[in-house]
Design a protein around this motif. Structure first.
Motif, short mmCIF file in Angstrom:
data_model
loop_
_atom_site.label_atom_id
_atom_site.label_comp_id
_atom_site.label_asym_id
_atom_site.label_seq_id
_atom_site.Cartn_x
_atom_site.Cartn_y
_atom_site.Cartn_z
N PHE A 1 6.49 6.03 -10.27
CA PHE A 1 5.12 5.78 -9.85
C PHE A 1 4.36 5.12 -11.00
O PHE A 1 4.48 5.55 -12.15
CB PHE A 1 4.44 7.09 -9.45
CG PHE A 1 5.15 7.82 -8.34
CD1 PHE A 1 4.91 7.50 -7.02
CD2 PHE A 1 6.09 8.81 -8.62
CE1 PHE A 1 5.57 8.15 -5.99
CE2 PHE A 1 6.76 9.46 -7.61
CZ PHE A 1 6.51 9.14 -6.28
N ALA A 2 3.59 4.09 -10.68
CA ALA A 2 2.92 3.31 -11.72
C ALA A 2 1.93 4.13 -12.52
O ALA A 2 1.78 3.94 -13.73
CB ALA A 2 2.21 2.11 -11.09
N PHE B 1 -0.44 10.37 -6.52
CA PHE B 1 -1.25 11.15 -5.59
C PHE B 1 -1.37 10.45 -4.24
O PHE B 1 -1.38 11.09 -3.19
CB PHE B 1 -2.63 11.41 -6.18
CG PHE B 1 -2.63 12.44 -7.29
CD1 PHE B 1 -1.44 13.00 -7.74
CD2 PHE B 1 -3.80 12.84 -7.88
CE1 PHE B 1 -1.42 13.94 -8.76
CE2 PHE B 1 -3.81 13.78 -8.89
CZ PHE B 1 -2.62 14.34 -9.33
N ALA B 2 -1.48 9.13 -4.26
CA ALA B 2 -1.54 8.38 -3.01
C ALA B 2 -0.24 8.55 -2.22
O ALA B 2 -0.26 8.71 -1.00
CB ALA B 2 -1.80 6.91 -3.31
N ALA B 3 0.89 8.51 -2.92
CA ALA B 3 2.17 8.69 -2.25
C ALA B 3 2.29 10.09 -1.66
O ALA B 3 2.89 10.28 -0.59
CB ALA B 3 3.31 8.42 -3.22
N ALA B 4 1.72 11.09 -2.35
CA ALA B 4 1.74 12.45 -1.84
C ALA B 4 0.93 12.55 -0.54
O ALA B 4 1.35 13.21 0.42
CB ALA B 4 1.20 13.42 -2.89
N ALA C 1 2.91 2.95 2.57
CA ALA C 1 3.79 3.76 1.72
C ALA C 1 4.97 4.30 2.51
O ALA C 1 6.11 4.32 2.03
CB ALA C 1 3.00 4.91 1.10
N GLN C 2 4.72 4.73 3.76
CA GLN C 2 5.81 5.22 4.60
C GLN C 2 6.81 4.11 4.90
O GLN C 2 8.02 4.33 4.91
CB GLN C 2 5.25 5.78 5.91
CG GLN C 2 4.56 7.12 5.74
CD GLN C 2 5.54 8.25 5.51
OE1 GLN C 2 6.40 8.18 4.67
NE2 GLN C 2 5.41 9.31 6.26
N ASN C 3 6.32 2.91 5.12
CA ASN C 3 7.21 1.78 5.37
C ASN C 3 8.06 1.46 4.15
O ASN C 3 9.23 1.11 4.27
CB ASN C 3 6.40 0.55 5.79
CG ASN C 3 5.74 0.74 7.15
OD1 ASN C 3 6.16 1.59 7.93
ND2 ASN C 3 4.71 -0.04 7.42
N ASP C 4 7.47 1.57 2.96
CA ASP C 4 8.21 1.34 1.72
C ASP C 4 9.33 2.36 1.57
O ASP C 4 10.45 2.02 1.18
CB ASP C 4 7.27 1.41 0.51
CG ASP C 4 6.33 0.22 0.44
OD1 ASP C 4 6.61 -0.79 1.12
OD2 ASP C 4 5.33 0.30 -0.30
#
Length: 240
Positions: A41-42, A48-51, A118-121
């Motif tokens: 994570f950058a 937190f966004a990914a969470a 994010a889900q698509n990634d």
């Protein structure tokens, strides 16, 4: 390792909230070094966004399953399954979203359909792993792991995606003759999702016993969902 870090981030943020959660505690919960977080994570905001995206994936999957059930079972059964999942989803989401509402950067991320992207990634990485690096064809819009149905961006993207998807399901059922022509579909969707969120909100703040005794609502998500759906659909179902 990325999945382990993400699961740890969700656990810590739900327990402490975004403001109090630290990368040190997330790393400790995941059983990795704090520095290793930044291999995946950058920065802290990206983690937190990914969470948040991980948690919202539950609702996205439930909506996709609902869209696929149009014309099958009964409308009441389909919406009860959805509402049960949404009560649980809001119960997981609410502890994470308080500070988000005051964070312009995260608000912008949500409005830009950050969770969906994010889900698509994540789905793309998963396909790459299982196909030896060949990503193949992406999932179709509306399919599990794929983008939402409809044009990307626009008024139905971001936080409105779920509401718009529910209206789409109700429109399909109305077209099939299972809902009355005059049924106010956007308001049925708002009442259903709003009721699920209110149940989760009251349970989080007051506790299940107060929800049952004071609000006079069933504490169990499945029972609450069934009775909520019956109330919301009253007068709108077509006679078989």
């Amino acid at each position: 390792m990325r999945d382990r870090i993400l699961a740890a981030a969700v656990t810590v943020i739900q327990a402490r909230g975004i403001v109090a959660a630290t990368t040190k505690e997330i790393a400790r919960t995941a059983g990795v070094s704090e520095g290793s977080l930044y291999n995946h994570f950058a920065n802290k905001t990206a983690l937190f966004a990914a969470a948040l995206a991980e948690v919202t994936g539950t609702a996205r999957t439930a909506m996709v399953e609902l869209l696929g059930s149009a014309g099958l079972h009964t409308v009441e059964e389909n919406l009860t399954r959805l509402a049960t999942e949404m009560v649980r989803f809001y119960g997981e989401l609410l502890p994470m979203t308080g500070p988000v509402l005051a964070d312009p950067e995260l608000i912008e991320w949500l409005r830009g359909d950050g969770p969906g992207k994010a889900q698509n990634d994540v789905a793309a990485r998963s396909r790459a792993r299982t196909s030896g690096g060949r990503t193949g064809e992406p999932p179709a819009p509306g399919a599990p792991g794929g983008p939402p149905a409809g044009p990307p961006g626009g008024p139905t993207a971001g936080p409105v995606t779920g509401h718009a998807a529910l209206i789409g399901y109700l429109e399909a059922e109305r077209k099939a003759g299972r809902l009355l022509d005059g049924a106010p579909l956007p308001f049925i969707a708002a009442a259903l999702l709003g009721g699920c969120q209110q149940h989760a909100f009251l349970t989080r703040l007051a506790g299940a016993e107060a929800v049952a005794a004071g609000a006079r609502l069933p504490a169990a998500p499945a029972e609450f969902a069934a009775r909520l759906v019956r109330a919301v659909l009253a007068g709108h179902l077509a006679t078989p």
